[in-house]
Design a protein around this motif. Sequence first.
Motif, short mmCIF file in Angstrom:
data_model
loop_
_atom_site.label_atom_id
_atom_site.label_comp_id
_atom_site.label_asym_id
_atom_site.label_seq_id
_atom_site.Cartn_x
_atom_site.Cartn_y
_atom_site.Cartn_z
N ASP A 9 3.54 -1.58 -13.14
CA ASP A 9 2.33 -1.89 -12.36
C ASP A 9 2.60 -1.69 -10.89
OD1 ASP A 9 3.64 -4.32 -11.47
OD2 ASP A 9 3.02 -5.24 -13.34
N CYS A 62 5.66 4.58 -9.60
CA CYS A 62 4.73 3.51 -9.20
C CYS A 62 5.16 2.87 -7.89
CB CYS A 62 4.62 2.46 -10.31
SG CYS A 62 3.72 3.05 -11.75
N ASP A 66 2.99 1.74 -4.51
CA ASP A 66 2.80 0.31 -4.33
C ASP A 66 2.55 -0.07 -2.86
OD1 ASP A 66 2.70 -2.32 -5.40
OD2 ASP A 66 4.74 -2.69 -4.69
N ILE A 89 1.14 10.37 -11.63
CA ILE A 89 2.22 9.62 -12.26
C ILE A 89 2.87 10.45 -13.37
CG2 ILE A 89 2.77 7.57 -13.66
CD1 ILE A 89 0.63 6.09 -11.92
#
Length: 134
Positions: A9, A62, A66, A89
């Motif tokens: 995430d 990721c 971020d 990604i």
Amino acid sequence: MFEVRVTADFAAAHFLRDYNGKCENLHGHNYKVYAHVKGPKLNEGGMLLDFSKLKAALREVCKQLDHTNLNDLAVFDQNPSAERIAMYIYDGIIALLKKEGIDLSYSAGKTEPALYCVDVFETETSRARYRVDE
């Protein structure tokens, strides 16, 4: 056919150009990302792929996103939709793993594991998928 999936995430801000609605304003998401690898056979150890290699590559890509304003990244051409993020990604995972000698690129009939899709969730109910096996 076997399949494995890893998750990561990141949190980021963005806005959408050429969009008429609230998402044209700067806002943020806590994105959840799934990377899916499939293949028809297992290795000597009974695994399709080492989870740790795939997870490390996904997390590295990721990490680059971020806590950024995604509109500031040229790769998104000022319009970082979830679909474009998923493709970014996917491409990032492929590139990172190729540097380690692991080729997860997809081709029809491939008998080695291949990264075939990346899911990007902006919310629990909104997902975009970049898929290469069709």
